[in-house]
Design a protein around this motif. Structure first.
Motif, mmCIF file in Angstrom:
data_model
loop_
_atom_site.group_PDB
_atom_site.id
_atom_site.type_symbol
_atom_site.label_atom_id
_atom_site.label_comp_id
_atom_site.label_asym_id
_atom_site.label_seq_id
_atom_site.Cartn_x
_atom_site.Cartn_y
_atom_site.Cartn_z
ATOM 1 N N MET A 39 -38.771 -53.279 64.614
ATOM 2 C CA MET A 39 -38.288 -54.458 63.892
ATOM 3 C C MET A 39 -37.452 -54.057 62.683
ATOM 4 N N PHE A 40 -37.939 -53.054 61.928
ATOM 5 C CA PHE A 40 -37.173 -52.607 60.770
ATOM 6 C C PHE A 40 -35.819 -52.048 61.191
ATOM 7 N N GLY A 41 -35.809 -51.288 62.278
ATOM 8 C CA GLY A 41 -34.549 -50.734 62.748
ATOM 9 C C GLY A 41 -33.566 -51.816 63.143
ATOM 10 N N PHE A 42 -34.053 -52.799 63.882
ATOM 11 C CA PHE A 42 -33.179 -53.895 64.298
ATOM 12 C C PHE A 42 -32.714 -54.701 63.091
ATOM 13 N N ALA A 43 -33.622 -54.979 62.154
ATOM 14 C CA ALA A 43 -33.288 -55.781 60.979
ATOM 15 C C ALA A 43 -32.179 -55.143 60.156
ATOM 16 N N PHE A 44 -32.165 -53.808 60.059
ATOM 17 C CA PHE A 44 -31.171 -53.141 59.228
ATOM 18 C C PHE A 44 -29.921 -52.737 59.997
ATOM 19 N N TYR A 45 -30.054 -52.322 61.242
ATOM 20 C CA TYR A 45 -28.898 -51.791 61.960
ATOM 21 C C TYR A 45 -28.064 -52.868 62.635
ATOM 22 N N TYR A 46 -28.659 -54.013 62.965
ATOM 23 C CA TYR A 46 -27.855 -55.089 63.558
ATOM 24 C C TYR A 46 -26.776 -55.581 62.587
ATOM 25 N N PRO A 47 -27.096 -55.888 61.309
ATOM 26 C CA PRO A 47 -26.026 -56.279 60.388
ATOM 27 C C PRO A 47 -24.967 -55.205 60.196
ATOM 28 N N ILE A 48 -25.382 -53.934 60.216
ATOM 29 C CA ILE A 48 -24.400 -52.856 60.080
ATOM 30 C C ILE A 48 -23.445 -52.845 61.268
ATOM 31 N N PHE A 49 -24.008 -52.967 62.468
ATOM 32 C CA PHE A 49 -23.179 -52.973 63.674
ATOM 33 C C PHE A 49 -22.196 -54.138 63.659
ATOM 34 N N LEU A 73 -29.960 -65.164 66.006
ATOM 35 C CA LEU A 73 -31.190 -65.951 65.942
ATOM 36 C C LEU A 73 -32.414 -65.034 66.035
ATOM 37 N N ILE A 74 -32.357 -64.062 66.943
ATOM 38 C CA ILE A 74 -33.463 -63.107 67.050
ATOM 39 C C ILE A 74 -33.631 -62.349 65.741
ATOM 40 N N TRP A 75 -32.525 -61.944 65.140
ATOM 41 C CA TRP A 75 -32.570 -61.216 63.872
ATOM 42 C C TRP A 75 -33.257 -62.055 62.794
ATOM 43 N N GLY A 94 -31.322 -48.944 53.968
ATOM 44 C CA GLY A 94 -30.900 -50.083 53.167
ATOM 45 C C GLY A 94 -29.678 -49.760 52.328
ATOM 46 N N LEU A 95 -29.619 -48.524 51.824
ATOM 47 C CA LEU A 95 -28.436 -48.104 51.078
ATOM 48 C C LEU A 95 -27.210 -48.060 51.978
ATOM 49 N N LEU A 96 -27.412 -47.618 53.228
ATOM 50 C CA LEU A 96 -26.308 -47.610 54.193
ATOM 51 C C LEU A 96 -25.825 -49.032 54.458
ATOM 52 N N LEU A 97 -26.766 -49.962 54.582
ATOM 53 C CA LEU A 97 -26.405 -51.356 54.797
ATOM 54 C C LEU A 97 -25.634 -51.907 53.600
#
Length: 432
Positions: free
Chosen positions: A18-28, A317-319, A353-356
């Motif tokens: 969940m943490f990975g998806f929460a942070f990497y989806y906005p980056i993508f 929506l999933i995010w 989070g810093l990457l985001l």
């Protein structure tokens, strides 16, 4: 096989997932928008002459009708009509639809029509909703092309010209969405929204246009081909966001929708949390409604160009629900004994989070540089305010998406959507 699947599911570290998806989806998505927006800019905007060339339209330039649905817009409608009548285009008229206003909107429109032969007014005895008002104005128009704006929007003199270049440039161009700009900037919410419309909304529309389909035209300013509207049955009256609905139906019927950043229109936006919440919840609910109604039709191969937009929206929506789940687990931690794999120790960002954050700043910088030619003030000023966007609007987007899904699923079908006077900011002088 089922036992093996269950065993595999139990081995997954859902917290880290969940943490990975929460942070990497906005980056993508941010990099998708940056790349698509830059491609649009390099191909369609960079080095382009902003001087209108009316000779390109020829002596027989088609007539355009500017349709303005109005409901309780007495404080602003006179200025809106004045700007519309100041349009620099060879042949146009203005049709104002007074949708059962309870204030002096109707009287003001009648007074203006006496002194302006280009202006026609249609009155409804009761509030019928924006979709009905748009349909009435369209059916009353004598032209094959229409530009629709809100009753408190200020149309740039050359906006019609820029949209007509697209509408007359191809047989399958069904609509052209314009470029709204924020007028009220007296509060933190207003200043952040100036940056939002540049760095988020403007960049997304550029990117979506590059990739094939646009999620929605702007409800504030859009140009339409009447033939396209007629082919899809005009605006539906039971959809809470008529602009998203008409966008999906036009594109699913294989009409092209384009984005024209030169088609400027100046608007007032909410500057209170209550007004902002109501506006964004309506937008979120509108997305859920179109997905429910038309989602099944997107599985057809002929709709493949729409898949990217649909997947992007569904994933968002999933995010939102993943973000909610993380927040709930964090809040439960001090009070409930959770298994180790479900414990969330902190919501503070780590290195990802810093990457985001860095990605967001790059996105904001790129988009504001692209958009600076359409702003009256320097982009660096907006860059300072837009850095607060993630804190406020990601929270707001998460909550509105979470609320909008059950609201859209449980909403009454075939119920006419009617509007109420919105919060249009402190400077606009509107009442909630």
């Amino acid at each position: 096989m089922i036992d093996a699947l269950v065993a595999w599911i139990l081995t997954i570290d859902w917290r880290d997932t969940m943490f990975g998806f929460a942070f990497y989806y906005p980056i993508f998505m941010a990099w998708m928008w940056i790349i698509g927006g830059l491609w649009f800019y390099l191909r369609r905007e960079r080095g382009q002459d902003m001087t209108p060339r009316f000779e390109e339209l020829g002596e027989n330039a088609p007539t355009v009708s500017i349709v303005i649905p109005c409901h309780d817009e007495a404080a602003q409608v006179e200025q809106t009509i004045a700007y519309a009548l100041a349009t620099r285009y060879p042949h146009f008229d203005v049709i104002a639809v007074n949708d059962g206003s309870n204030d002096d909107t109707g009287a003001i429109l009648d007074r203006l029509a006496v002194h302006n032969e280009r202006l026609r007014v249609i009155h409804f005895a009761a509030n019928q909703g924006k979709a009905v008002a748009l349909r009435a104005g369209t059916l009353a128009a004598r032209s094959d092309y229409l530009v629709t704006i809100d009753g408190d929007a200020l149309l740039h003199p050359y906006a019609v010209y820029w949209m007509m270049r697209h509408l007359t440039g191809g047989p399958r161009v069904g609509a052209v969405t314009g470029n709204p700009r924020i007028l009220n900037r007296s509060t933190l919410l207003g200043k952040i929204q100036v940056g939002e419309f540049s760095s988020i909304i403007g960049l997304i529309k550029r990117a979506q246009r590059t990739y094939g389909r646009i999620f929605t035209v702007s409800g504030v300013v859009t140009g339409f081909n009447r033939a396209a509207l007629d082919s899809v049955g005009y605006w539906h009256t039971d959809m809470v966001t008529e602009d998203i609905d008409i966008s999906w139906r036009l594109q699913m019927d294989h009409w092209d929708i384009r984005f024209e950043p030169e088609a400027l229109c100046y608007i007032y936006m909410p500057e209170t949390l209550k007004g902002l919440w109501q506006q964004r919840l309506r937008w979120a609910q509108g997305g859920v409604e179109v997905m429910m109604r038309y989602g099944r039709g997107l599985f057809a191969w002929r709709q493949r160009r729409f898949w990217g937009v649909a997947i992007e929206y569904f994933t968002s929506l999933i995010w939102a629900y993943v973000m909610l789940a993380i927040a709930v687990l964090f809040c439960l931690g001090p009070f409930v004994s959770l298994p180790q794999q479900w414990q969330v120790a902190t919501l503070l960002p780590q290195w990802n989070g810093l990457l985001l954050g860095a990605t967001c700043l790059i996105q904001f910088l790129v988009s504001l540089v692209i958009d600076q030619r359409y702003e009256r003030t320097g982009f660096l000023r907006h860059y300072f305010w837009v850095i607060w966007y993630p804190l406020l609007y990601w929270t707001l987007s998460t909550l509105t998406a979470v609320v909008a899904v059950p609201k859209g699923l449980c909403g009454s079908r075939c119920q006419r959507a009617r509007w109420r006077s919105p919060d249009r900011g402190i400077q606009a002088g509107k009442e909630e």
